[in-house]
Scaffold this motif. Structure first.
Motif, PDB file in Angstrom:
ATOM      1  N   GLY A  40      10.626  42.795  56.730  1.00  0.00           N
ATOM      2  CA  GLY A  40       9.483  42.386  55.931  1.00  0.00           C
ATOM      3  C   GLY A  40       9.854  41.678  54.647  1.00  0.00           C
ATOM      4  O   GLY A  40       8.979  41.124  53.970  1.00  0.00           O
ATOM      5  N   ALA A  41      11.137  41.688  54.284  1.00  0.00           N
ATOM      6  CA  ALA A  41      11.623  41.000  53.081  1.00  0.00           C
ATOM      7  C   ALA A  41      13.108  40.723  53.273  1.00  0.00           C
ATOM      8  O   ALA A  41      13.801  41.439  54.001  1.00  0.00           O
ATOM      9  CB  ALA A  41      11.387  41.834  51.830  1.00  0.00           C
ATOM     10  N   LEU A  42      13.594  39.671  52.631  1.00  0.00           N
ATOM     11  CA  LEU A  42      15.014  39.324  52.678  1.00  0.00           C
ATOM     12  C   LEU A  42      15.612  39.478  51.286  1.00  0.00           C
ATOM     13  O   LEU A  42      15.076  38.943  50.311  1.00  0.00           O
ATOM     14  CB  LEU A  42      15.214  37.885  53.159  1.00  0.00           C
ATOM     15  CG  LEU A  42      14.871  37.571  54.617  1.00  0.00           C
ATOM     16  CD1 LEU A  42      15.142  36.106  54.913  1.00  0.00           C
ATOM     17  CD2 LEU A  42      15.663  38.451  55.562  1.00  0.00           C
ATOM     18  N   ASP A  43      16.710  40.226  51.207  1.00  0.00           N
ATOM     19  CA  ASP A  43      17.417  40.404  49.944  1.00  0.00           C
ATOM     20  C   ASP A  43      18.885  40.056  50.169  1.00  0.00           C
ATOM     21  O   ASP A  43      19.607  40.786  50.848  1.00  0.00           O
ATOM     22  CB  ASP A  43      17.274  41.840  49.439  1.00  0.00           C
ATOM     23  CG  ASP A  43      17.837  42.018  48.038  1.00  0.00           C
ATOM     24  OD1 ASP A  43      17.659  43.105  47.480  1.00  0.00           O
ATOM     25  OD2 ASP A  43      18.457  41.053  47.507  1.00  0.00           O
ATOM     26  N   PHE A  44      19.329  38.948  49.608  1.00  0.00           N
ATOM     27  CA  PHE A  44      20.710  38.499  49.770  1.00  0.00           C
ATOM     28  C   PHE A  44      21.661  39.244  48.847  1.00  0.00           C
ATOM     29  O   PHE A  44      22.880  39.102  48.976  1.00  0.00           O
ATOM     30  CB  PHE A  44      20.810  36.993  49.506  1.00  0.00           C
ATOM     31  CG  PHE A  44      20.270  36.141  50.615  1.00  0.00           C
ATOM     32  CD1 PHE A  44      18.917  35.851  50.678  1.00  0.00           C
ATOM     33  CD2 PHE A  44      21.108  35.652  51.591  1.00  0.00           C
ATOM     34  CE1 PHE A  44      18.414  35.061  51.703  1.00  0.00           C
ATOM     35  CE2 PHE A  44      20.621  34.864  52.625  1.00  0.00           C
ATOM     36  CZ  PHE A  44      19.262  34.565  52.684  1.00  0.00           C
ATOM     37  N   GLY A  45      21.105  40.018  47.914  1.00  0.00           N
ATOM     38  CA  GLY A  45      21.980  40.699  46.977  1.00  0.00           C
ATOM     39  C   GLY A  45      22.673  39.706  46.048  1.00  0.00           C
ATOM     40  O   GLY A  45      22.101  38.700  45.640  1.00  0.00           O
ATOM     41  N   ARG A  46      23.949  39.989  45.755  1.00  0.00           N
ATOM     42  CA  ARG A  46      24.723  39.149  44.830  1.00  0.00           C
ATOM     43  C   ARG A  46      25.608  38.196  45.629  1.00  0.00           C
ATOM     44  O   ARG A  46      26.427  38.631  46.447  1.00  0.00           O
ATOM     45  CB  ARG A  46      25.575  40.031  43.925  1.00  0.00           C
ATOM     46  CG  ARG A  46      24.744  40.965  43.029  1.00  0.00           C
ATOM     47  CD  ARG A  46      25.547  42.155  42.543  1.00  0.00           C
ATOM     48  NE  ARG A  46      26.682  41.765  41.729  1.00  0.00           N
ATOM     49  CZ  ARG A  46      26.651  41.607  40.413  1.00  0.00           C
ATOM     50  NH1 ARG A  46      25.511  41.831  39.766  1.00  0.00           N
ATOM     51  NH2 ARG A  46      27.725  41.275  39.728  1.00  0.00           N
ATOM     52  N   VAL A  47      25.421  36.894  45.408  1.00  0.00           N
ATOM     53  CA  VAL A  47      26.202  35.868  46.089  1.00  0.00           C
ATOM     54  C   VAL A  47      26.886  35.008  45.034  1.00  0.00           C
ATOM     55  O   VAL A  47      26.245  34.564  44.068  1.00  0.00           O
ATOM     56  CB  VAL A  47      25.317  35.002  47.008  1.00  0.00           C
ATOM     57  CG1 VAL A  47      26.128  33.874  47.630  1.00  0.00           C
ATOM     58  CG2 VAL A  47      24.676  35.857  48.090  1.00  0.00           C
ATOM     59  N   THR A  48      28.164  34.771  45.206  1.00  0.00           N
ATOM     60  CA  THR A  48      28.929  33.975  44.249  1.00  0.00           C
ATOM     61  C   THR A  48      28.419  32.545  44.221  1.00  0.00           C
ATOM     62  O   THR A  48      28.189  31.933  45.276  1.00  0.00           O
ATOM     63  CB  THR A  48      30.420  33.991  44.629  1.00  0.00           C
ATOM     64  OG1 THR A  48      30.867  35.344  44.648  1.00  0.00           O
ATOM     65  CG2 THR A  48      31.245  33.196  43.628  1.00  0.00           C
ATOM     66  N   VAL A 134      11.620  36.689  49.482  1.00  0.00           N
ATOM     67  CA  VAL A 134      13.058  36.456  49.575  1.00  0.00           C
ATOM     68  C   VAL A 134      13.648  36.452  48.170  1.00  0.00           C
ATOM     69  O   VAL A 134      13.033  35.939  47.229  1.00  0.00           O
ATOM     70  CB  VAL A 134      13.362  35.139  50.322  1.00  0.00           C
ATOM     71  CG1 VAL A 134      12.741  33.944  49.622  1.00  0.00           C
ATOM     72  CG2 VAL A 134      14.858  34.931  50.475  1.00  0.00           C
ATOM     73  N   GLN A 135      14.821  37.064  48.035  1.00  0.00           N
ATOM     74  CA  GLN A 135      15.448  37.177  46.719  1.00  0.00           C
ATOM     75  C   GLN A 135      16.967  37.175  46.854  1.00  0.00           C
ATOM     76  O   GLN A 135      17.519  37.670  47.832  1.00  0.00           O
ATOM     77  CB  GLN A 135      14.999  38.460  46.021  1.00  0.00           C
ATOM     78  CG  GLN A 135      15.626  38.677  44.637  1.00  0.00           C
ATOM     79  CD  GLN A 135      15.030  39.861  43.921  1.00  0.00           C
ATOM     80  OE1 GLN A 135      13.862  39.861  43.555  1.00  0.00           O
ATOM     81  NE2 GLN A 135      15.829  40.904  43.726  1.00  0.00           N
ATOM     82  N   GLY A 136      17.616  36.631  45.866  1.00  0.00           N
ATOM     83  CA  GLY A 136      19.072  36.661  45.791  1.00  0.00           C
ATOM     84  C   GLY A 136      19.510  36.372  44.370  1.00  0.00           C
ATOM     85  O   GLY A 136      18.752  35.797  43.582  1.00  0.00           O
ATOM     86  N   GLU A 137      20.719  36.783  44.049  1.00  0.00           N
ATOM     87  CA  GLU A 137      21.234  36.577  42.694  1.00  0.00           C
ATOM     88  C   GLU A 137      22.542  35.805  42.750  1.00  0.00           C
ATOM     89  O   GLU A 137      23.455  36.163  43.514  1.00  0.00           O
ATOM     90  CB  GLU A 137      21.461  37.918  41.989  1.00  0.00           C
ATOM     91  CG  GLU A 137      21.972  37.765  40.553  1.00  0.00           C
ATOM     92  CD  GLU A 137      22.187  39.098  39.856  1.00  0.00           C
ATOM     93  OE1 GLU A 137      22.041  40.139  40.522  1.00  0.00           O
ATOM     94  OE2 GLU A 137      22.512  39.089  38.651  1.00  0.00           O
ATOM     95  N   GLY A 138      22.633  34.766  41.944  1.00  0.00           N
ATOM     96  CA  GLY A 138      23.876  34.027  41.808  1.00  0.00           C
ATOM     97  C   GLY A 138      24.783  34.690  40.787  1.00  0.00           C
ATOM     98  O   GLY A 138      24.355  34.991  39.677  1.00  0.00           O
ATOM     99  N   VAL A 139      26.028  34.965  41.183  1.00  0.00           N
ATOM    100  CA  VAL A 139      26.969  35.657  40.295  1.00  0.00           C
ATOM    101  C   VAL A 139      28.286  34.895  40.252  1.00  0.00           C
ATOM    102  O   VAL A 139      28.571  34.030  41.081  1.00  0.00           O
ATOM    103  CB  VAL A 139      27.215  37.112  40.755  1.00  0.00           C
ATOM    104  CG1 VAL A 139      25.929  37.916  40.711  1.00  0.00           C
ATOM    105  CG2 VAL A 139      27.818  37.148  42.151  1.00  0.00           C
ATOM    106  N   ASP A 140      29.098  35.262  39.297  1.00  0.00           N
ATOM    107  CA  ASP A 140      30.408  34.641  39.110  1.00  0.00           C
ATOM    108  C   ASP A 140      31.467  35.539  39.728  1.00  0.00           C
ATOM    109  O   ASP A 140      31.612  36.697  39.344  1.00  0.00           O
ATOM    110  CB  ASP A 140      30.690  34.454  37.616  1.00  0.00           C
ATOM    111  CG  ASP A 140      32.015  33.750  37.373  1.00  0.00           C
ATOM    112  OD1 ASP A 140      32.562  33.186  38.333  1.00  0.00           O
ATOM    113  OD2 ASP A 140      32.483  33.772  36.227  1.00  0.00           O
ATOM    114  N   GLY A 141      32.208  35.023  40.700  1.00  0.00           N
ATOM    115  CA  GLY A 141      33.344  35.760  41.257  1.00  0.00           C
ATOM    116  C   GLY A 141      32.978  36.638  42.422  1.00  0.00           C
ATOM    117  O   GLY A 141      32.418  36.184  43.400  1.00  0.00           O
ATOM    118  N   GLY A 142      33.275  37.924  42.343  1.00  0.00           N
ATOM    119  CA  GLY A 142      33.137  38.874  43.426  1.00  0.00           C
ATOM    120  C   GLY A 142      33.929  40.106  43.050  1.00  0.00           C
ATOM    121  O   GLY A 142      34.172  40.366  41.864  1.00  0.00           O
ATOM    122  N   PRO A 143      34.381  40.898  44.012  1.00  0.00           N
ATOM    123  CA  PRO A 143      35.225  42.042  43.670  1.00  0.00           C
ATOM    124  C   PRO A 143      36.587  41.587  43.157  1.00  0.00           C
ATOM    125  O   PRO A 143      37.122  40.569  43.596  1.00  0.00           O
ATOM    126  CB  PRO A 143      35.345  42.792  45.005  1.00  0.00           C
ATOM    127  CG  PRO A 143      35.116  41.758  46.054  1.00  0.00           C
ATOM    128  CD  PRO A 143      34.129  40.800  45.459  1.00  0.00           C
TER     129      PRO A 143
END
Length: 495
Positions: A40-48, A134-143
């Motif tokens: 029912g919703a899309l969440d991409f979480g944190r994507v570099t 739909v939601q997602g967050e742009g982030v720098d880097g990763g683990p």
């Protein structure tokens, strides 16, 4: 012309024409689509930023007529034009009883949250517009893994004594860091991980303190290491070295585990340690196997831990970790080798029941199509009807099978269907007998096509029924029912 003959002769003539040709008493059912979209919703979480995440929507037609999705588009056209979200295809045709995939990609171009919605215009009269957030967050880097120190020197430790030291695994990145459970220790078996970072997930900014114990069996000195493997894209392997009593140059026995990494619940596996060896030829080796981890509801054990190749039966779905340490004829032990196994169902529908009170007796039921068929011998797969003939008569592939009727010990009880017939399958739990256990918590896991589709828990008292969820097939949807438990009027199958 008889009405039946008219309908046979003119199957494709519209209802209006049928009425004119054959009389006003002809009744024709409308063919109507019924759209269903999951999730029912899309969440991409944190994507570099600069990378791409991909998710899918399943568009199913549970109706009787063809479904036309004549427009599939992002609500925020600017994000679509910038390529932040890309939705394909732009339209769909889905036959009755079928489904199709909509692929959505997310490629953030800035360090922020991007929120929008996917809008689908359909010919379903009850749902002409379907909206999926739909939601997602742009982030720098990763683990980003950081280990301090990368070498532990225990100094001088007398035989019979022990010493401990710490190293810290930190995540200085901005996405969760996953440490591989099968990261291997090498060298001397005198070094033991008291707190083990393997299998841990470390949040951004978090850390894990790993305690290592050193207990020498000789005064000749020892050396060893741990190769930590993770999902850090830049440093996937970091090695921590261990030194005691000045270190050593000799080679140690090596424990080697050869076994499947994935299997099916109920399967018995051979744990093959015959590839273990001593580089100096001080053999035969002795073997010491351990079951390090198992699912909370599992009663599994290793058949004979001192054999070179014992067996283990994976009684429930979930993760298992075994370890092996070998010792040569001089009494020198290897480092402990580890191996993880995931028990994943192979059947199309797999339902598992466990409970937390050893004296309690709970029963799993799977009811076909009519939820009121509780304890009906034909429609209810349970302890008194463990393998009914459903679907095509004589075809065992579409029949449910109850694997065991466990009367104590917390389960498990499982019901599987290899290739279900079209329909709805209702999951029920009955607290049959408490034997003094009182209130107990039941847990049900439902797998569809090998993937965990739902996990549910409920406190129950003696003779209560819990209506858990139902599976709609072939769509594969699992819908929680959510009602309160109630006393059962029946306790055995109706003839």
């Amino acid at each position: 012309m008889p009405v039946g003959a008219c309908l046979r002769a003119l199957p494709l003539i519209p209802a209006l024409l049928l009425g004119g040709a054959c009389g006003s008493d002809v009744q024709v059912n409308r063919l109507v689509p019924d759209v269903a979209v999951a999730p029912g919703a899309l969440d991409f979480g944190r994507v570099t930023v600069g990378e791409e995440g991909i998710l899918q929507l399943q568009v199913a037609n549970a109706g009787t007529g063809p479904l036309s999705v004549h427009s599939i588009a992002l609500e925020d056209a600017a994000l679509s034009e910038a390529g932040v979200y890309v939705v394909t295809p732009p339209e769909l045709e889905v036959p009755a009883g079928d489904s199709a995939a909509v692929v959505v990609s997310f490629a953030p171009d800035d360090y922020r949250v991007f929120s929008s919605a996917i809008q689908m215009q359909t010919n379903d009269p009850e749902a002409p517009l379907v909206v999926v957030p739909v939601q997602g967050e742009g982030v720098d880097g990763g683990p980003d893994i950081d280990v301090e120190p990368t070498g532990l020197d225990f100094g001088t430790v007398a035989v019979g004594d022990s010493a401990t030291a710490l190293f810290t695994v930190s995540n200085v990145g901005d996405a969760p860091l996953h440490i591989d459970r099968d990261s291997q220790q090498e060298g001397s078996g005198a070094f033991v991980l008291v707190t083990d970072p393997r299998g841990e997930t470390i949040t951004p900014g978090g850390s894990f303190a790993a305690l290592v114990s050193y207990a020498p069996t000789t005064d000749a000195g020892d050396a060893g290491s741990l190769r930590l493997q993770s999902d850090d894209p830049d440093d996937p392997t970091v090695t921590v070295t261990f030194t005691g009593n000045g270190g050593a140059t000799e080679e140690y026995p090596v424990a080697v585990i050869d076994a499947f990494s994935s299997a099916h619940p109920g399967q018995t596996l051979i744990l093959d340690g015959t590839g273990s060896y001593d580089p100096n030829g001080n053999e035969p080796l002795t073997y010491a196997w351990s079951l390090v981890e198992r699912p909370a509801s599992s009663l599994a054990s290793i058949s004979n831990p001192s054999l070179a190749a014992p067996t283990i039966t994976l009684d429930v779905s979930g993760g298992y970790v075994v370890s092996l340490q070998v010792q040569n004829t001089l009494g020198v032990a290897s480092a402990v080798a580890v191996h993880s196994i995931e028990a994943q169902p192979e059947d199309s529908i797999y339902v598992e029941l466990t409970w937390d009170a050893d004296d309690a007796d709970m029963d799993l039921h799977l009811v076909a199509n009519d939820p009121e068929s509780w304890f009906s011998r034909d429609d209810d797969c349970c302890w008194c009807n463990d393998n009914p003939d459903w679907g095509v008569a004589g075809d065992s592939r579409d029949d449910p099978l109850l694997a065991g009727d466990v009367s104590d010990g917390g389960g498990p009880e499982t019901i599987t269907i290899e290739d279900p017939a079209e329909g709805e399958y209702f999951v029920r739990v009955h607290y049959f007998q408490d034997n003094g256990a009182g209130t107990a918590r039941a847990t049900v896991r439902i797998y569809v096509a090998g993937e965990l589709a739902g996990r549910y828990s409920q406190q129950l008292t003696h003779n209560q029924v819990w209506e858990v969820a139902y599976v709609r097939w072939p769509q594969g949807y699992v819908v929680e029912e959510g009602g309160d438990p109630y006393p059962s009027d029946e306790r055995s199958c109706r003839i």
